[in-house]
Enzyme design. Structure first.
Site, short mmCIF file in Angstrom:
data_model
loop_
_atom_site.label_atom_id
_atom_site.label_comp_id
_atom_site.label_asym_id
_atom_site.label_seq_id
_atom_site.Cartn_x
_atom_site.Cartn_y
_atom_site.Cartn_z
N CYS A 212 31.49 -2.72 -17.11
CA CYS A 212 30.29 -3.31 -17.72
C CYS A 212 30.69 -4.60 -18.43
CB CYS A 212 29.66 -2.33 -18.71
SG CYS A 212 28.75 -1.03 -17.88
N ARG B 124 32.69 0.35 -29.39
CA ARG B 124 33.63 -0.35 -28.50
C ARG B 124 34.70 -1.15 -29.25
NH1 ARG B 124 31.90 3.00 -26.16
NH2 ARG B 124 30.40 3.01 -24.49
N GLU C 46 31.27 -7.30 -23.53
CA GLU C 46 32.18 -6.19 -23.85
C GLU C 46 33.58 -6.55 -23.38
OE1 GLU C 46 33.09 -2.44 -21.51
OE2 GLU C 46 31.45 -1.75 -22.79
N1 EPU Z 1 19.88 0.71 -15.44
C1 EPU Z 1 18.95 -0.01 -14.74
N2 EPU Z 1 19.40 -0.93 -13.83
C2 EPU Z 1 20.71 -1.14 -13.61
C3 EPU Z 1 21.66 -0.41 -14.34
C4 EPU Z 1 21.22 0.53 -15.26
O1 EPU Z 1 17.75 0.15 -14.93
O2 EPU Z 1 21.05 -1.99 -12.76
C5 EPU Z 1 19.41 1.75 -16.38
C6 EPU Z 1 19.74 3.14 -15.86
O3 EPU Z 1 18.76 3.63 -14.99
C7 EPU Z 1 19.85 3.95 -17.12
C8 EPU Z 1 20.34 2.94 -18.16
O4 EPU Z 1 20.09 1.64 -17.61
O5 EPU Z 1 18.58 4.41 -17.52
C9 EPU Z 1 21.82 3.09 -18.49
O6 EPU Z 1 22.59 2.93 -17.32
P1 EPU Z 1 23.91 3.80 -17.04
O7 EPU Z 1 23.59 5.24 -17.13
O8 EPU Z 1 24.52 3.28 -15.79
O9 EPU Z 1 24.82 3.53 -18.29
P2 EPU Z 1 25.26 2.17 -18.99
O10 EPU Z 1 24.82 2.25 -20.40
O11 EPU Z 1 24.87 0.99 -18.20
C10 EPU Z 1 27.55 3.12 -19.88
C11 EPU Z 1 28.89 2.46 -20.11
C12 EPU Z 1 29.68 2.48 -18.81
C13 EPU Z 1 29.86 3.91 -18.33
C14 EPU Z 1 28.45 4.52 -18.13
C15 EPU Z 1 28.55 5.98 -17.64
C16 EPU Z 1 28.54 0.67 -21.75
C17 EPU Z 1 28.33 -0.80 -21.95
N3 EPU Z 1 28.67 1.07 -20.47
O12 EPU Z 1 26.85 2.30 -18.93
O13 EPU Z 1 30.96 1.96 -19.12
O14 EPU Z 1 30.58 3.97 -17.13
O15 EPU Z 1 27.74 4.46 -19.39
O16 EPU Z 1 27.94 6.86 -18.46
O17 EPU Z 1 28.63 1.41 -22.71
C18 EPU Z 1 32.35 0.03 -19.15
O18 EPU Z 1 32.42 0.21 -20.36
O19 EPU Z 1 32.97 -0.89 -18.56
C19 EPU Z 1 31.47 0.91 -18.38
C20 EPU Z 1 31.22 0.71 -17.11
#
Ligand code: EPU
Length: 314
Positions: free
Chosen positions: A236, A180, A307
């Site tokens: 995020c 990032r 972030e």
């Molecule tokens: N999870 C939970 N509870 C929640 C949210 C997530 O248990 O309330 C679990 C999900 O079930 C999953 C894991 O956490 O197993 C990861 O969640 P998710 O797939 O939603 O991905 P993330 O890592 O939270 C990242 C990016 C997002 C992007 C998504 C889509 C980061 C910090 N975030 O989210 O980017 O949209 O992947 O793949 O890298 C952003 O950067 O602003 C952003 C939203």
């Protein structure tokens, strides 16, 4: 900080593209933020260069925003200039070399527009960015990404303007990409006078249009199921401490979904989103984020880092 003569100079240069005491809540996806002394929308590299040279001479600092989608502006607003690059260089051009597509785009191009272009033409490599809001300039600077990839995977060159107004083309092998973050080469700018990304070249490949579209539909469905896209937020809020410890899961497991301070709330849909339920101040968001950090730290011993860029005065 800005005197009448300064405002007159900026207005002469930019016309309606220079606004003063402009509420940043109008320019951020959070819909939060106090006034900027000046909010400037250059339309060209020549205008950008003129602003940069002038601010150095005047010792007036500036910050940059692209789409305003990953920033929290504090309630006291911003002393100095905000330079919005979203109206600069919005062209997309491309050339083909066998299977490789070399795309050139200005920093002001909406990331979403490039993704749509890639889908339309069957270019492979941009689907990871589907649904990422904001402009390419911002996406490159923060190495925006998802579980499926990040900007560093596709960037070939990045064109920047240094804080002295010099243009430099950075080649892929010299880019210092982190999680990032694209670290700018030393000597090109600093916190008060940062270098500006003005354009980029990406390498994509020719793919099977139907297969790329199918994947896009599937990823977008997953994303809209998991994320509260209908509420103002900056996406995020925290970085993932590691791929197997996503911040959203840690916050969720700490039982914080729905937690509220004033108008700010930990989304009930995705725990790593802090949403503005209406009338939230930056102080509400920051107080809530502190509570979240403390709760996650005391439960898991893990320190969350934002972030989102937090800028401006209390
Ligand atoms: N999870 C939970 N509870 C929640 C949210 C997530 O248990 O309330 C679990 C999900 O079930 C999953 C894991 O956490 O197993 C990861 O969640 P998710 O797939 O939603 O991905 P993330 O890592 O939270 C990242 C990016 C997002 C992007 C998504 C889509 C980061 C910090 N975030 O989210 O980017 O949209 O992947 O793949 O890298 C952003 O950067 O602003 C952003 C939203």
């Amino acid at each position: 900080m800005l005197e009448a003569a300064d405002k007159a100079w900026l207005s002469r240069l930019l016309g309606p593209g220079a606004r003063f005491d402009e509420p940043m809540s109008r320019h951020t996806s959070f819909k939060i933020g106090g006034p900027a002394d000046a909010f400037l929308q250059p339309q060209s590299e020549a205008e950008l260069k003129a602003i940069i040279k002038w601010t150095r001479k005047k010792k007036i600092p500036y910050i940059l925003i692209g789409g305003g989608t990953n920033v929290l502006v504090r309630d006291g607003g911003i002393r100095g200039l905000v330079i919005h690059t979203g109206h600069m260089a919005t062209a997309i051009t491309w050339g083909q070399d066998q299977q490789r597509i070399r795309v050139s785009a200005g920093a002001g191009v909406a990331t979403r527009r490039l993704c749509a272009q890639a889908l339309k033409r069957g270019w492979q490599g941009m689907n990871f960015a589907l649904g990422i809001p904001g402009t390419l300039g911002g996406a490159i600077l923060m190495n925006a990404g998802t579980a499926h990839g990040c900007m560093a995977d596709v960037i070939e060159t990045v064109k920047i303007m240094t804080s002295t107004g010099k243009q430099i083309l950075l080649q892929r092998r010299t880019l210092a990409y982190r999680y990032r973050l694209l670290q700018m080469p030393s000597g090109t700018g600093d916190d008060s006078y940062p270098a500006v990304i003005t354009a980029c070249e990406l390498t994509l490949t020719n793919g099977d249009r139907e297969q790329i579209r199918g994947q896009a539909r599937q990823w977008m469905r997953g994303r809209s199921r998991r994320q509260p896209a209908w509420q103002p937020s900056a996406g995020c809020f925290f970085k993932n401490p590691s791929p197997d410890q996503p911040a959203g899961r840690l916050i969720d497991e700490a039982g914080l979904k729905g937690m509220r301070v004033g108008g700010a709330q930990v989304s009930a849909r995705h725990a790593n989103f802090i949403v503005n339920r209406g009338g939230a101040s930056a102080a509400d968001v920051l107080n809530l984020s502190t509570r979240v950090r403390e709760a996650v730290h005391s439960r898991f011993g893990i320190e969350l880092a934002p972030e989102v860029y937090v800028v401006g005065e209390e």
